[in-house]
Design an enzyme around this catalytic site. Structure first.
Site, PDB file in Angstrom:
ATOM      1  CD  GLU A  35      -2.468  -2.031   1.295  1.00  0.00           C
ATOM      2  OE1 GLU A  35      -3.674  -2.304  -0.594  1.00  0.00           O
ATOM      3  OE2 GLU A  35      -1.421  -3.040   0.855  1.00  0.00           O
ATOM      4  CE1 TYR A  74       0.269   3.922   4.984  1.00  0.00           C
ATOM      5  CE2 TYR A  74      -0.565   1.319   4.829  1.00  0.00           C
ATOM      6  CZ  TYR A  74      -1.150   3.120   4.837  1.00  0.00           C
ATOM      7  OH  TYR A  74      -1.783   3.387   5.482  1.00  0.00           O
ATOM      8  NE  ARG A 104      -2.174  -6.504   2.271  1.00  0.00           N
ATOM      9  CZ  ARG A 104      -3.382  -5.698   3.163  1.00  0.00           C
ATOM     10  NH1 ARG A 104      -3.142  -5.113   4.199  1.00  0.00           N
ATOM     11  NH2 ARG A 104      -3.978  -4.908   2.444  1.00  0.00           N
ATOM     12  CG  HIS A 122      -2.860   4.525   0.904  1.00  0.00           C
ATOM     13  ND1 HIS A 122      -3.858   3.939   0.580  1.00  0.00           N
ATOM     14  CD2 HIS A 122      -2.406   3.999   1.926  1.00  0.00           C
ATOM     15  CE1 HIS A 122      -4.236   3.022   1.774  1.00  0.00           C
ATOM     16  NE2 HIS A 122      -3.296   2.799   2.209  1.00  0.00           N
ATOM     17  CD  GLN A 132     -21.595   6.872   0.971  1.00  0.00           C
ATOM     18  OE1 GLN A 132     -22.749   7.787   2.093  1.00  0.00           O
ATOM     19  NE2 GLN A 132     -22.217   6.333   0.258  1.00  0.00           N
TER      20      GLN A 132
END
Length: 672
Positions: free
Chosen positions: A165, A167, A215, A253, A340
């Site tokens: 992701e 990081y 991961r 991201h 949301q």
């Protein structure tokens, strides 16, 4: 159907997982709240009781500089162990297993103390990180190992090392963010040394009988990301270093490709996990947009992966696995991928919850306990608010009669589910229909609740959930039948031409533009969707990207207009607004802000942008300028003298806010 592969145990040698379902890592915000770990324990315990094979916590930093935000949670000192024991004890008492995710934010840290392999600013944070010295790199490796050892002391069954992701670990591995010239940069072997040494250090600290999940970013989806050969090589090195399981990471991201939004096809990335499977022998976990037991069973049965990771589906329904095991998948409250109440909350530093399940992360605060004062309650309107209230009130023991003037339940969800990429809204309607039956709510379709009904039947309370009606605009020519509201278009009551102007640049306007431009939903065609977003299954380029291709040959010409001069779509979801804007750009929607409207006639829509007059030669104008509360019968209901409660759109006619509507229904049911 049954789910034998999904529910089959997984033997890791030193321990066994009871099924192939991982509850993936989610940061809830409870980690930082006062008394939050007690609430977190209740949250995880409910999921463990629900049957999940293994839980992974939200990301916990191994040191101060690795925090995502200044006050984010870390595990670096013995005195921090106690609060984690509250969580692990609760999970183990419920018969579950839990791993703690260790996450160092690197350049994604939202604070001025962030560090990264190189001094390269992230496009999604305002702070430029400092480049780590070689000594700091080695110190950080030790911090990972120390944090893992403390996690073991706290009772965790293992750790997940967050290496995807975008990081810190991802930043070291990728030439995109690692421009070092020392032993931690340059050739891939040097860039990959950081994660390998982290795993070696952790394994040395925790011993053999401790789960280490890594991961691994298998598909970066950014320019100059990892090549496929690098992904395979790193996976093999990690296996040699002693990882127990490799979890799939998809996208950084900062990637401009959606990876978990509702418009992403179900199981859209299982192919990349399958692609790695032939190169390693440790179990592999497939991730992203796996939200039903059917898709999980399919992925495992076909050999694409050994386990499936589902994060938000366990916000939506903690009983997901138990319901699958009982062969009642129709009772699962399915995650619709809306973001949301979960990710949008997380990135706004608010407690996460769930649009379709307002109890998520509020397990100690929202409960529907049996009532000692059973009432007969009339509910007007079977949209999200009305259905939610009716089900939760019936769970408490009230006799609920749900009136719906139309022939079907669902309210605004019946319109929303027609938008390309929002097909998941069907699942929420299906869930509530089954809950209405299960909890014996008396449903009266094609029946309008009015004062005459209340005069002939005895009720103790009235709940009005009659929703909203489109806001009308009174302008010259707007009484023309070619000027219509969005509800009439979505319901199929009217058909519009090939050139259309949409008035209103909020969520409804964006949805209507998408609806008019994409006549066949790419969400239902995974290969078409991958092409649309430029994702290359052959992995010929670093990062897995290729040129996006969207078929625009048969699309309408659409103008999206708004009065405000602010950015178009400013009020869209924090984590999904960019996706909606890119989709409309793909479909060549013309967007204009600061628009005033003069009239509509045979020449088209007459507008002004600043001092410039313009005529848009359109076949139709569609009004998407918001809604008003449908309060037609509110005064009549109040005149009966019965207690009357307003929930959902009839209370506040904001943008189609199902999150607030369902939560209001739940909170009212809890109070009555």
């Amino acid at each position: 159907m049954s789910f034998p592969h999904l529910l089959e145990p997984l033997d890791l040698g030193f321990t066994q997982l009871k099924n192939r379902v991982l509850m993936g890592s989610m940061h809830t915000g409870l980690e930082e709240e006062k008394g939050g770990f007690e609430k977190l324990a209740a949250f995880y315990k409910e999921r463990a009781l629900g049957g999940v094979g293994l839980i992974v916590t939200g990301g916990i930093s191994p040191n101060l500089r690795g925090r995502l935000t200044p006050h984010a949670c870390q595990l670096s000192f013995p005195w921090q162990v106690g609060k984690h024991r509250v969580v692990t004890r609760a999970v183990h008492e419920a018969g579950g297993k839990i791993c703690m995710q260790i996450l160092h934010a690197g350049r994604y840290g939202y604070h001025p103390f962030s560090q990264a392999p190189s001094k390269i600013k992230s496009p999604i944070t305002p702070f430029t990180p400092s480049a780590m010295s070689s000594r700091q790199v080695r110190s950080t490796i030790k911090d990972y190992a120390s944090s893992a050892a403390l996690a073991k002391k706290a009772g965790y069954d293992g750790v997940e090392v967050m290496g995807s992701e975008g990081y810190l670990i991802n930043q070291f591995v990728s030439a995109r963010t690692n421009t070092r010239t020392d032993e931690w940069g340059g050739a891939f072997e040097k860039r990959a040394q950081f994660p390998i040494e982290i795993v070696n250090a952790i394994r040395a600290k925790v011993g053999k009988d401790f789960i280490i999940i890594f991961r691994l970013s298998m598909l970066d989806l950014v320019d100059n990301g990892s090549t496929w050969d690098e992904v395979v090589q790193l996976a093999q090195w990690l296996e040699q270093a002693g990882v127990s399981i490799l979890n799939t990471g998809i996208g950084w991201h900062e990637a401009r490709v959606p990876t978990i939004a509702t418009s992403v096809p179900r199981g859209a990335f299982a192919w990349v996990t399958e692609k790695l499977k032939q190169s390693v022998s440790v179990p592999l976990i497939a991730t992203n947009r796996i939200n039903t037991p059917e898709i999980g069973e399919q992925i495992i049965a076909s050999g694409q992966a050994d386990m499936v990771s589902m994060a938000r589906p366990f916000l939506a329904d903690p009983e997901f696995v138990n319901k699958a095991a009982a062969n009642t998948p129709e009772l699962i409250n399915t995650c619709i991928g809306c973001n949301q109440a979960c990710l949008d909350h997380t990135f706004s530093l608010k407690r996460a919850t769930c649009l379709v399940n307002p109890r998520a992360c509020y397990e100690t605060e929202i409960n529907f306990l049996p009532t000692a004062n059973k009432k007969r309650i009339a509910v007007m309107g079977a949209g999200p608010a009305g259905m939610a209230f009716s089900v939760y009130a019936a769970m408490r023991g009230h006799h609920v009669v749900l009136f719906e003037a139309k022939s079907e339940v669902g309210g605004q969800f019946n319109l929303a589910r027609k938008i390309p990429g929002k097909e998941e809204f069907n699942e929420t309607i299906r869930y509530f229909i089954n809950q209405i039956k299960l909890h014996k709510v008396e449903l009266r379709l094609n029946t309008r609740l009015d004062a005459s009904v209340l005069a002939t039947e005895k009720f103790d309370e009235v709940v009005i959930a009659s929703g909203v009606v489109p806001r009308d605009l009174v302008l010259p020519g707007f009484d023309d039948p070619r000027v219509v509201d969005y509800q009439k278009v979505l319901s199929g009551e009217v058909t519009v031409g090939n050139t259309v102007a949409l008035i209103g640049g909020g969520g409804i306007g964006f949805d209507m533009a998408h609806f008019l431009c994409e006549r066949q939903s790419s969400t239902l065609n995974p290969d078409k969707w991958l092409q649309q977003w430029g994702i290359d299954k052959t992995y010929q380029h670093a990062g897995g990207l290729t040129e996006p291709h969207s078929d625009n040959t048969d699309h309408r010409k659409v103008f999206l207009l708004q009065r405000k001069t602010s950015k178009m779509g400013k009020g869209l979801g924090k984590t999904t607004g960019w996706i909606h804007r890119l989709v409309l750009k793909q479909h060549d929607v013309k967007m204009k802000t600061g628009v005033s409207y003069d009239k509509f006639d045979d020449a088209g829509l007459h507008i002004r942008v600043g001092e410039t007059a313009e005529v848009l030669a359109v076949d139709n104008v569609v009004l998407c300028a918001g809604q008003e509360s449908n309060r037609t019968l509110v005064d009549e209901m109040k005149a009966t003298g019965l207690p009357v409660h307003l929930i959902g759109g009839v209370d506040v006619a904001a943008e189609l806010d199902a999150k607030r509507a369902i939560r209001q229904g739940a909170e009212l049911a809890m109070r009555l």
